[in-house]
Design an enzyme around this catalytic site. Structure first.
Site, PDB file in Angstrom:
ATOM      1  N   GLN A  97      -3.403  -9.297  -2.664  1.00 20.03           N
ATOM      2  CA  GLN A  97      -3.431  -8.086  -1.853  1.00 20.03           C
ATOM      3  C   GLN A  97      -4.746  -7.335  -2.016  1.00 20.03           C
ATOM      4  OE1 GLN A  97      -0.867  -4.887  -4.177  1.00 20.03           O
ATOM      5  NE2 GLN A  97       0.146  -6.905  -4.268  1.00 20.03           N
ATOM      6  N   HIS A  99      -6.418  -3.086  -1.123  1.00 18.55           N
ATOM      7  CA  HIS A  99      -6.090  -1.711  -0.760  1.00 18.55           C
ATOM      8  C   HIS A  99      -7.299  -1.046  -0.109  1.00 18.55           C
ATOM      9  CE1 HIS A  99      -2.712  -2.604  -3.278  1.00 18.55           C
ATOM     10  NE2 HIS A  99      -3.453  -2.641  -4.369  1.00 18.55           N
ATOM     11  N   GLU A 129      -6.932   1.354  -8.390  1.00 22.96           N
ATOM     12  CA  GLU A 129      -5.937   1.131  -9.436  1.00 22.96           C
ATOM     13  C   GLU A 129      -6.605   0.862 -10.783  1.00 22.96           C
ATOM     14  OE1 GLU A 129      -2.641  -1.249  -6.654  1.00 22.96           O
ATOM     15  OE2 GLU A 129      -3.869  -2.350  -8.093  1.00 22.96           O
ATOM     16  N   HIS A 258      -6.886  -9.096  -5.074  1.00 22.83           N
ATOM     17  CA  HIS A 258      -6.336  -9.386  -6.397  1.00 22.83           C
ATOM     18  C   HIS A 258      -4.859  -9.766  -6.307  1.00 22.83           C
ATOM     19  CE1 HIS A 258      -5.293  -5.181  -5.570  1.00 22.83           C
ATOM     20  NE2 HIS A 258      -4.308  -5.300  -6.443  1.00 22.83           N
ATOM     21  N   ARG A 277      -1.693  -7.777   2.591  1.00 27.91           N
ATOM     22  CA  ARG A 277      -1.416  -8.999   1.835  1.00 27.91           C
ATOM     23  C   ARG A 277      -2.132 -10.211   2.412  1.00 27.91           C
ATOM     24  NH1 ARG A 277       2.978  -5.728   2.106  1.00 27.91           N
ATOM     25  NH2 ARG A 277       3.917  -5.169   0.093  1.00 27.91           N
TER      26      ARG A 277
END
Length: 407
Positions: A97, A99, A129, A258, A277
């Site tokens: 995925q 972001h 993240e 990642h 995804r």
């Protein structure tokens, strides 16, 4: 200071034991438990009790953002707690995925809402993240160097991958990695099953060899038991394979492709649930949007924690974002002022017995045991931590003045 009732997300990839064991519940749990959410995202706000009334952290912050978040945080982020603290418990791999960054999320979410609201974006926020391993944690994080990716794919000896290998070898910069990913994910439907089957068979053979890349091929073989026939198995060889040991951390910038493969860890992220995804999933793979958001130049840095003053041995996992920061405190029977000292904070105790109290008075002391977490509003300053055990304290990150525009 408010004791939180975190939300458990029962995603299929979750562990049947890790979160239950952490919280002292019956092991194994009845079903998979993947994530423990300790925050105020609308799709899973933690519960709490204020003045004898059950509510959620989302509602508490929305009712009085300046009191709960502090003036500077509320000015930057409105009535939204800018971070979300989680525990991840991956028994099987998560999807590959990526972001979005802030501008991508804002524009794409606005367009999605204007078009009727249906689409891949859950909100208009970015999702950088930080992952800190609590156990050995296996990850695929960021693209490999193009030459290394070409060598791994060529080593499979699969004829159908020759065009991808040649593409990687002919490239002059990182953009060739996005093109290689496109070439894998846009494979004609009739070619997908034979390709994946050949790659898995070759990976199984090479994983049992004494070669330097045996571990990389071994990940493909293991993931194939959970996602048979998935093109993400092929795409995973474009990504860098690492194993984090307890206390080690990775920062995942927006645009970094990642997948978290296996392990238990603390994750701190901007308060978003935006996920695009690329594979290892039964959910939609939107190749066009995925490639628009993915930045092939992103290399995922290992975050080396810095020792800072605190109530016991304390480390800061410093990340260049405005939404969050994370401290790890190892209390050894002594105590002192908790860091961060100001702003909204969510504190999680994975082990031990810790007491939090306000030097200013006015609030009851709070005791945290294994698996407990709490919210400290900006109005609760001068909080002292005492006892023996580990604390993870999440707070707001750097200001835009220090790192430019919001991440």
């Amino acid at each position: 200071m408010d004791l939180l009732q975190p939300i458990i997300k029962p995603y299929a990839w979750g562990s049947h034991e890790a979160l239950a064991r952490l919280q002292g519940r019956e092991v194994p749990s009845a079903g998979p438990e993947a994530e423990l959410w300790m925050g105020a995202h609308p799709s899973g706000p933690a519960g709490l009790t204020r003045r004898g009334r059950a509510t959620t952290l989302l509602d508490v912050v929305a009712r009085a953002p300046r009191r709960e978040l502090g003036t500077s945080c509320a000015r930057l982020f409105g009535d939204r707690l800018p971070f979300l603290l989680k525990v991840l418990a991956a028994e099987r791999p998560l999807s590959i995925q990526v972001h979005p960054d802030r501008n991508q999320a804002r524009s794409a979410y606005a367009a999605q809402q204007a078009g009727g609201g249906s689409g891949p974006y859950a909100d208009d926020w970015p999702k950088p993240e930080l992952l800190v391993a609590l156990s050995s944690f296996e990850v695929l994080a960021g693209f490999r160097d193009p030459a290394e990716a070409a060598r791994l794919l060529a080593g499979l000896g699969v004829d159908a991958l020759r065009p991808v290998v040649e593409l990687l070898r002919a490239g002059t910069d990182e953009s060739v990695l996005s093109e290689a990913l496109r070439a894998v994910l846009e494979r004609a439907p009739a070619e997908r099953a034979p390709l994946v089957s050949a790659v898995v068979a070759a990976s199984r053979r090479l994983a049992r060899s004494a070669g330097a890349d045996a571990s990389a091929y071994g990940v493909v073989e293991r993931m194939s038991h959970h996602y048979p026939g998935d093109l993400g198995l092929v795409a995973s060889l474009l990504l860098d394979h690492r194993v984090l040991e307890p206390g080690e951390a990775l920062f995942m910038p927006p645009g970094g492709l990642h997948a978290y493969v296996r392990g238990v860890g603390v994750e701190l992220l901007a308060n978003s649930d935006n996920v695009l995804r690329a594979g290892l999933t039964a959910k939609e793979v939107n190749v066009r949007e995925l490639l628009r958001v993915t930045d092939p130049a992103v290399r995922v840095p290992v975050v080396t924690p810095t020792r800072v003053p605190g109530p016991g041995p304390t480390w800061l996992y410093d990340c260049p974002v405005a939404e969050f920061s994370l401290h790890r405190v190892e209390l050894d029977g002594t105590g002192g002022p908790l860091v961060p000292a100001t702003g909204p904070r969510v504190v999680f105790c994975p082990d031990g017995s810790v007491r939090l109290r306000s030097e200013a008075g006015g609030t009851k002391p709070l005791r945290l045991g294994p698996g407990d977490c709490c919210f400290l509003p900006a109005s609760d300053e001068d909080v002292v931590a005492e006892g023996t055990g580990t604390l993870f304290a999440a707070g707001v990150g750097h200001s835009p003045d220090e790192h430019g525009a919001l991440a």
